[in-house]
Write a protein that holds these residues in place. Structure first.
Motif, mmCIF file in Angstrom:
data_model
loop_
_atom_site.group_PDB
_atom_site.id
_atom_site.type_symbol
_atom_site.label_atom_id
_atom_site.label_comp_id
_atom_site.label_asym_id
_atom_site.label_seq_id
_atom_site.Cartn_x
_atom_site.Cartn_y
_atom_site.Cartn_z
ATOM 1 N N GLY A 113 37.068 90.380 20.788
ATOM 2 C CA GLY A 113 35.939 91.298 20.819
ATOM 3 C C GLY A 113 35.455 92.003 21.838
ATOM 4 N N GLY A 114 34.267 91.780 22.324
ATOM 5 C CA GLY A 114 33.813 92.678 23.588
ATOM 6 C C GLY A 114 32.813 93.749 23.181
ATOM 7 N N ILE A 115 31.752 93.608 23.485
ATOM 8 C CA ILE A 115 30.542 94.601 23.184
ATOM 9 C C ILE A 115 29.814 95.111 24.381
ATOM 10 N N GLY A 116 29.097 95.998 24.443
ATOM 11 C CA GLY A 116 28.347 96.444 25.584
ATOM 12 C C GLY A 116 26.875 96.508 25.326
ATOM 13 N N TYR A 117 26.255 96.325 26.293
ATOM 14 C CA TYR A 117 24.702 96.426 26.027
ATOM 15 C C TYR A 117 24.287 96.950 27.473
ATOM 16 N N LEU A 118 23.449 98.138 27.236
ATOM 17 C CA LEU A 118 22.755 98.827 28.658
ATOM 18 C C LEU A 118 23.827 99.178 29.580
ATOM 19 N N GLY A 119 25.191 99.409 28.959
ATOM 20 C CA GLY A 119 26.048 99.867 29.991
ATOM 21 C C GLY A 119 26.868 98.564 30.447
ATOM 22 N N PHE A 120 26.513 97.456 30.303
ATOM 23 C CA PHE A 120 27.398 96.204 31.008
ATOM 24 C C PHE A 120 28.143 95.643 29.656
ATOM 25 N N GLN A 251 25.204 105.345 35.337
ATOM 26 C CA GLN A 251 25.382 104.014 35.661
ATOM 27 C C GLN A 251 24.847 102.906 34.483
ATOM 28 N N PRO A 252 25.062 101.660 34.652
ATOM 29 C CA PRO A 252 24.465 100.774 33.578
ATOM 30 C C PRO A 252 22.962 100.877 33.947
ATOM 31 N N LEU A 253 22.021 100.352 32.922
ATOM 32 C CA LEU A 253 20.621 100.430 33.135
ATOM 33 C C LEU A 253 20.106 99.032 33.765
ATOM 34 N N LEU A 254 20.222 98.943 35.076
ATOM 35 C CA LEU A 254 19.880 97.554 35.718
ATOM 36 C C LEU A 254 18.597 97.117 35.453
ATOM 37 N N PHE A 255 17.516 97.877 35.567
ATOM 38 C CA PHE A 255 16.236 97.232 35.398
ATOM 39 C C PHE A 255 16.046 96.800 34.110
ATOM 40 N N SER A 256 16.464 97.572 33.263
ATOM 41 C CA SER A 256 16.132 97.326 31.681
ATOM 42 C C SER A 256 16.965 95.774 31.291
ATOM 43 N N ALA A 257 17.997 95.876 32.032
ATOM 44 C CA ALA A 257 19.114 94.407 31.665
ATOM 45 C C ALA A 257 18.191 93.405 32.690
ATOM 46 N N LEU A 258 17.601 93.603 33.534
ATOM 47 C CA LEU A 258 17.231 92.601 34.453
ATOM 48 C C LEU A 258 15.884 91.985 33.580
ATOM 49 N N ALA A 259 15.048 92.941 33.002
ATOM 50 C CA ALA A 259 13.937 92.587 32.395
ATOM 51 C C ALA A 259 14.242 91.942 31.406
ATOM 52 N N PHE A 260 15.317 92.299 30.401
ATOM 53 C CA PHE A 260 15.780 91.483 29.355
ATOM 54 C C PHE A 260 16.093 90.125 29.629
ATOM 55 N N VAL A 261 16.904 90.015 30.783
ATOM 56 C CA VAL A 261 17.298 88.857 30.940
ATOM 57 C C VAL A 261 16.158 87.789 31.498
ATOM 58 N N TYR A 262 15.216 88.265 32.060
ATOM 59 C CA TYR A 262 14.391 87.477 32.848
ATOM 60 C C TYR A 262 13.025 87.039 31.598
ATOM 61 N N LEU A 263 12.770 88.201 30.721
ATOM 62 C CA LEU A 263 11.971 87.612 29.833
ATOM 63 C C LEU A 263 12.538 86.675 28.587
ATOM 64 N N ASN A 264 13.786 86.865 28.314
ATOM 65 C CA ASN A 264 14.447 86.187 27.288
ATOM 66 C C ASN A 264 14.647 84.485 27.772
ATOM 67 N N LEU A 265 15.079 84.713 29.081
ATOM 68 C CA LEU A 265 15.563 83.070 29.513
ATOM 69 C C LEU A 265 14.221 82.494 29.881
ATOM 70 N N THR A 266 13.249 83.026 30.481
ATOM 71 C CA THR A 266 12.207 82.253 30.645
ATOM 72 C C THR A 266 11.309 82.026 29.016
ATOM 73 N N HIS A 267 11.539 83.046 28.078
ATOM 74 C CA HIS A 267 10.950 82.596 26.702
ATOM 75 C C HIS A 267 11.801 81.500 26.100
ATOM 76 N N TYR A 268 13.015 81.362 26.163
ATOM 77 C CA TYR A 268 14.190 80.061 25.718
ATOM 78 C C TYR A 268 13.214 79.068 26.306
ATOM 79 N N VAL A 269 13.240 78.950 27.725
ATOM 80 C CA VAL A 269 12.841 77.502 28.395
ATOM 81 C C VAL A 269 11.231 77.105 27.897
ATOM 82 N N THR A 270 10.762 78.135 27.693
ATOM 83 C CA THR A 270 8.924 77.720 27.383
ATOM 84 C C THR A 270 9.070 77.020 26.000
ATOM 85 N N ASP A 271 10.088 77.760 25.221
ATOM 86 C CA ASP A 271 9.998 77.454 23.750
ATOM 87 C C ASP A 271 10.727 75.913 23.645
ATOM 88 N N ALA A 272 11.633 75.675 24.533
ATOM 89 C CA ALA A 272 12.016 74.365 24.709
ATOM 90 C C ALA A 272 10.978 73.358 25.076
#
Length: 289
Positions: A113-120, A251-272
């Protein structure tokens, strides 16, 4: 809604869950800001590996969270229908989600496999085809066991409701049509994931109100619309503007990627916190009143 439920008790919630609700969001904020600072001084290439790792972690943990929440919502459906489960039936429902989760992550985990997201580039690509063949067999056995549970419940005179069946139907779709077009899959499963909250959040809010000031459906519609708009701004609008303003074309969309990471991981932890609170956040508020 997960933030509203997990932080509903304010300072008391922070005292009860200091790591999940306090320390983790702060540490992750420091990490994401640090990545942005390094990228600003040394270029996106300097942080590409760590950002790709974080994005992969989001998809893997969010998928796990999604299927586990499907189990939780289905159990709420059984509770609403007053359908009792034997221990082995509950165990079958709970364990079935794990092989389904892994099969749904095939594009990320497969060495083909192998996929890309926001240039990463996303995905560790660590499992071969033979392993996935075994996982797929296990997943279909798990699906068969879930169907058997529903049939047994039906045979006891309880007709399975939509709230009991829909969560598992959705994760079977996750397995059959795994993440391929990653952006489309993210949108689709985010919407389904959010809708699952409506199975319990409305009743939780109603019972928290104690019969007074109960929000009506129109109010809830406005809440959902406002939340969706704020979500678009937080996940797309502001990060997209930062990428256009401070990013490098091509270049990859760094700020979009970081927002995606932060919001989703904190959401995962609060849901836990919500789902693993020994029922203290959900049970009294779901069944009171």
């Amino acid at each position: 809604m997960s933030y509203r439920l997990s932080y509903a008790d304010g300072a008391r919630a922070l005292r009860q869950h200091p790591i999940a609700l306090g320390l983790f969001p702060l540490v992750l904020a420091v990490v994401t800001v640090g990545i942005a600072i390094v990228a600003a001084s040394a270029g996106v290439a300097a942080v590409q590996s760590v950002t790709s790792f974080l994005i992969s972690a989001v998809f893997i943990t969010s998928g796990f969270h999604f299927v586990r929440q499907s189990y939780g919502v289905a159990r709420i459906g059984f509770s609403y229908a007053k359908a009792s489960l034997q221990p082995w039936e509950n165990r079958a429902l709970r364990l079935a989600v794990y092989p389904i989760w892994l099969v749904g992550l095939r594009p990320l985990l497969s060495d083909q496999g192998g996929i890309g997201y926001l240039g990463f580039e996303v995905g560790p690509a660590i499992l071969n085809g033979a392993v996935f063949a075994c996982l797929e067999a296990a997943a279909w056995i798990a699906v068969a066991s879930v169907v058997a549970v529903y049939l047994r419940v039906w045979s006891r005179g309880v007709r399975p409701t939509g709230l009991m069946v829909a969560p598992y139907a959705v994760i079977v779709v996750w397995m059959i049509a795994p993440i391929g077009q990653i952006a489309a899959a993210s949108l689709a499963f985010s919407l389904v994931h959010a809708l699952q909250y409506l199975a319990c959040c409305y009743r939780v809010e109603r019972n928290r109100a104690g019969g007074e000031g109960i929000p009506g459906l129109v109010t809830w519609f406005y809440v959902v619309v406002v939340a969706a708009c704020l979500g678009i701004v937080a996940t797309r609008g502001l990060p997209g503007w930062l990428d256009q303003t401070w990013g490098t074309p091509g270049q990859p969309l760094l700020f979009s990627a970081l927002a995606f990471v932060y919001l989703n991981l904190t959401h995962y932890v609060t849901d836990a916190v919500i789902w693993k609170s020994s029922g203290s956040l959900l049970k009294p508020r779901l069944h009171s009143g």
